[in-house]
Design a protein around this motif. Structure first.
Motif, mmCIF file in Angstrom:
data_model
loop_
_atom_site.group_PDB
_atom_site.id
_atom_site.type_symbol
_atom_site.label_atom_id
_atom_site.label_comp_id
_atom_site.label_asym_id
_atom_site.label_seq_id
_atom_site.Cartn_x
_atom_site.Cartn_y
_atom_site.Cartn_z
ATOM 1 N N LYS A 1 0.849 -1.197 0.000
ATOM 2 C CA LYS A 1 0.000 0.000 0.000
ATOM 3 C C LYS A 1 0.884 1.247 0.000
ATOM 4 O O LYS A 1 2.097 1.144 0.120
ATOM 5 C CB LYS A 1 -0.918 -0.022 1.213
ATOM 6 C CG LYS A 1 -1.938 -1.155 1.097
ATOM 7 C CD LYS A 1 -2.990 -1.043 2.153
ATOM 8 C CE LYS A 1 -3.899 -2.247 2.100
ATOM 9 N NZ LYS A 1 -5.235 -1.971 1.637
ATOM 10 N N HIS A 2 0.230 2.396 -0.105
ATOM 11 C CA HIS A 2 1.005 3.635 -0.275
ATOM 12 C C HIS A 2 0.665 4.662 0.777
ATOM 13 O O HIS A 2 0.487 5.825 0.480
ATOM 14 C CB HIS A 2 0.744 4.208 -1.663
ATOM 15 C CG HIS A 2 0.865 3.180 -2.736
ATOM 16 N ND1 HIS A 2 -0.214 2.552 -3.290
ATOM 17 C CD2 HIS A 2 1.967 2.635 -3.308
ATOM 18 C CE1 HIS A 2 0.214 1.667 -4.176
ATOM 19 N NE2 HIS A 2 1.523 1.705 -4.209
ATOM 20 N N SER A 3 0.535 4.199 1.998
ATOM 21 C CA SER A 3 0.110 5.152 3.010
ATOM 22 C C SER A 3 1.024 5.108 4.233
ATOM 23 O O SER A 3 2.074 4.484 4.231
ATOM 24 C CB SER A 3 -1.338 4.884 3.391
ATOM 25 O OG SER A 3 -1.494 3.551 3.773
ATOM 26 N N ALA B 1 4.836 2.777 -0.357
ATOM 27 C CA ALA B 1 4.912 4.234 -0.521
ATOM 28 C C ALA B 1 6.349 4.652 -0.807
ATOM 29 O O ALA B 1 6.610 5.513 -1.653
ATOM 30 C CB ALA B 1 4.402 4.934 0.735
ATOM 31 N N ALA B 2 7.283 4.026 -0.103
ATOM 32 C CA ALA B 2 8.699 4.360 -0.310
ATOM 33 C C ALA B 2 9.127 4.040 -1.737
ATOM 34 O O ALA B 2 9.917 4.767 -2.345
ATOM 35 C CB ALA B 2 9.568 3.597 0.694
ATOM 36 N N LYS B 3 8.579 2.935 -2.270
ATOM 37 C CA LYS B 3 8.957 2.558 -3.638
ATOM 38 C C LYS B 3 8.282 3.448 -4.675
ATOM 39 O O LYS B 3 8.876 3.816 -5.683
ATOM 40 C CB LYS B 3 8.578 1.089 -3.889
ATOM 41 C CG LYS B 3 9.547 0.119 -3.234
ATOM 42 C CD LYS B 3 9.365 -1.304 -3.755
ATOM 43 C CE LYS B 3 8.073 -1.902 -3.249
ATOM 44 N NZ LYS B 3 7.915 -3.316 -3.637
ATOM 45 N N THR C 1 -10.308 2.370 4.995
ATOM 46 C CA THR C 1 -10.760 2.883 6.291
ATOM 47 C C THR C 1 -9.899 2.376 7.428
ATOM 48 O O THR C 1 -10.308 2.383 8.574
ATOM 49 C CB THR C 1 -12.218 2.471 6.555
ATOM 50 O OG1 THR C 1 -12.316 1.060 6.331
ATOM 51 C CG2 THR C 1 -13.167 3.188 5.629
ATOM 52 N N ARG C 2 -8.686 1.937 7.087
ATOM 53 C CA ARG C 2 -7.843 1.450 8.162
ATOM 54 C C ARG C 2 -7.507 2.572 9.145
ATOM 55 O O ARG C 2 -7.540 3.747 8.811
ATOM 56 C CB ARG C 2 -6.554 0.848 7.609
ATOM 57 C CG ARG C 2 -6.797 -0.547 7.082
ATOM 58 C CD ARG C 2 -5.521 -1.176 6.657
ATOM 59 N NE ARG C 2 -4.838 -0.369 5.668
ATOM 60 C CZ ARG C 2 -3.533 -0.244 5.608
ATOM 61 N NH1 ARG C 2 -2.789 -0.848 6.473
ATOM 62 N NH2 ARG C 2 -2.976 0.490 4.685
ATOM 63 N N PHE C 3 -7.159 2.162 10.307
ATOM 64 C CA PHE C 3 -6.892 3.097 11.392
ATOM 65 C C PHE C 3 -5.917 4.202 10.983
ATOM 66 O O PHE C 3 -4.809 3.938 10.555
ATOM 67 C CB PHE C 3 -6.330 2.317 12.572
ATOM 68 C CG PHE C 3 -5.999 3.180 13.744
ATOM 69 C CD1 PHE C 3 -4.712 3.238 14.242
ATOM 70 C CD2 PHE C 3 -6.980 3.931 14.349
ATOM 71 C CE1 PHE C 3 -4.408 4.039 15.318
ATOM 72 C CE2 PHE C 3 -6.681 4.734 15.419
ATOM 73 C CZ PHE C 3 -5.392 4.790 15.911
ATOM 74 N N LEU C 4 -6.383 5.425 11.092
ATOM 75 C CA LEU C 4 -5.598 6.618 10.771
ATOM 76 C C LEU C 4 -4.883 6.532 9.435
ATOM 77 O O LEU C 4 -3.726 6.917 9.317
ATOM 78 C CB LEU C 4 -4.568 6.915 11.857
ATOM 79 C CG LEU C 4 -5.072 7.704 13.033
ATOM 80 C CD1 LEU C 4 -3.894 8.271 13.816
ATOM 81 C CD2 LEU C 4 -5.968 8.861 12.615
ATOM 82 N N ASN C 5 -5.586 6.007 8.470
ATOM 83 C CA ASN C 5 -4.958 5.923 7.161
ATOM 84 C C ASN C 5 -4.799 7.326 6.586
ATOM 85 O O ASN C 5 -5.724 8.119 6.606
ATOM 86 C CB ASN C 5 -5.830 5.080 6.252
ATOM 87 C CG ASN C 5 -5.056 4.570 5.080
ATOM 88 O OD1 ASN C 5 -4.254 5.301 4.497
ATOM 89 N ND2 ASN C 5 -5.268 3.324 4.750
ATOM 90 N N TYR C 6 -3.642 7.593 6.054
ATOM 91 C CA TYR C 6 -3.394 8.935 5.525
ATOM 92 C C TYR C 6 -4.275 9.187 4.310
ATOM 93 O O TYR C 6 -4.741 10.277 4.072
ATOM 94 C CB TYR C 6 -1.900 9.087 5.218
ATOM 95 C CG TYR C 6 -1.547 9.506 3.821
ATOM 96 C CD1 TYR C 6 -1.380 10.856 3.518
ATOM 97 C CD2 TYR C 6 -1.393 8.569 2.823
ATOM 98 C CE1 TYR C 6 -1.058 11.230 2.237
ATOM 99 C CE2 TYR C 6 -1.072 8.946 1.551
ATOM 100 C CZ TYR C 6 -0.907 10.277 1.252
ATOM 101 O OH TYR C 6 -0.586 10.648 -0.007
ATOM 102 N N HIS C 7 -4.496 8.115 3.553
ATOM 103 C CA HIS C 7 -5.291 8.277 2.349
ATOM 104 C C HIS C 7 -6.717 7.838 2.624
ATOM 105 O O HIS C 7 -7.151 6.765 2.221
ATOM 106 C CB HIS C 7 -4.670 7.450 1.219
ATOM 107 C CG HIS C 7 -5.333 7.706 -0.087
ATOM 108 N ND1 HIS C 7 -6.492 7.081 -0.473
ATOM 109 C CD2 HIS C 7 -4.998 8.543 -1.084
ATOM 110 C CE1 HIS C 7 -6.824 7.518 -1.678
ATOM 111 N NE2 HIS C 7 -5.937 8.398 -2.063
#
Ligand SMILES: [Zn+2]
Length: 298
Positions: free
Chosen positions: A176-178, A192-194, A273-279
């Motif tokens: 994932k990218h968050s 996300a780093a990649k 909707t994961r916990f405190l997901n940035y996206h």
């Protein structure tokens, strides 16, 4: 700073329970490339936590380097992989120095072998574990004196630490990218780093999560509010507004926020909707970018 021995270095991709099974790299190149990516994100995290340390209620000394040693609890294969990938010796070795950090300013280099800490010699230590403990204590103290073996000659370095916010950090084995904040930790997905090639983009992710922590959003008494759409929306906006300032104060370009949002939006559209997901689905990307520009008075 965060101490990373080989196993925790490989363990950082273990992530939390919700991510896929831990799969350490099987080749020397795999270990090295993972570590390169880890060092990059580690540096961004370092810069943000040091630049904004005055805002944090708890601070720690940050010497700006990572060291490793062969972890005897690791499998034989993993030990051999680490020894080859980093040319590890029996003593702990400096494997990464954060640009402009305390170790960098003192002249430490990756590849330096640590043979004494605050004048306690590796060769005098009762056991490897005793020395490793002294080293761990040393990097938490306000002064650190390291004896180094470099190209067969001995050097002594006196390091003066920076102060950083006392939050831990991990890269998570997830495509994932968050990023997430949890209790006193910031976690960034390896995906996300990649994906995000610019440091400013990663800085936006890290700074947004630091903002959540600073604003107390992860405190037990506020957890429930995260489930309320309206409150969550306010929290996300607040974290964005503070986060963008935190990244700027660490010297990153706020334009990274926009490109990060656009890149991840293409790939991550859909309800997350994961916990405190940035996206989160709390603001559409265009709306969020406009909001960030308003915050900056653009
Ligand atoms: Zn958030």
């Amino acid at each position: 700073m965060k101490i990373v021995n080989l196993i925790t270095m490989l363990m950082f991709i273990a992530g939390c329970a919700s991510t896929k099974a831990y799969t350490p790299p099987q080749t020397v190149e795999g270990v090295r490339s993972l570590y390169t990516q880890f060092n990059r994100v580690f540096t961004i995290k370092h810069n943000i936590l040091v630049a904004n340390s005055s805002l944090c209620s708890r601070q720690i000394t940050d010497y700006g380097f990572i060291y490793m040693f062969v972890n005897e609890e690791a499998s034989k294969e993993q030990q051999e992989l680490a020894i080859e990938a980093f040319n590890l010796q029996k003593e702990p070795m400096v494997t990464y120095v954060t640009p402009k950090g305390a170790a960098y300013r003192a002249g430490l280099l990756a590849g330096d072998v640590i043979v004494s800490v605050n004048d306690n010699l590796w060769s005098d230590a009762e056991s490897d574990d005793v020395f490793k403990k002294l080293l761990k204590e040393g990097i938490q103290s306000p002064n650190l004196r390291l004896g180094i073996l470099r190209d067969k000659s001995k050097h002594t370095f006196n390091l003066t630490p920076d102060m950083a916010c006392d939050y831990s950090f991990m890269l998570v084995d997830s495509e994932k990218h968050s990023a997430r904040a949890y209790k006193r930790e910031i976690a960034v997905d390896f995906g996300a780093a990649k994906l995000l090639k610019r440091d400013d983009e990663i800085a936006f992710l890290v700074a947004h999560e630091l903002a959540h922590l600073l604003l107390g959003h992860t405190l037990p008494e506020r957890i429930k509010e995260l489930d309320e759409y309206k409150m969550r929306n306010i929290m996300e906006k607040d974290a964005d507004a503070l986060g963008i300032r935190l990244m700027i104060s660490a010297g990153y370009d706020p334009k990274g926020a926009e490109t990060a949002l656009r890149s991840t939006d293409l790939l991550d559209s859909g309800p997350i909707t994961r916990f405190l997901n940035y996206h989160g689905p709390y603001m559409l990307v265009d709306e969020r970018i406009l909001y960030l520009r308003n915050v900056l008075g653009e």
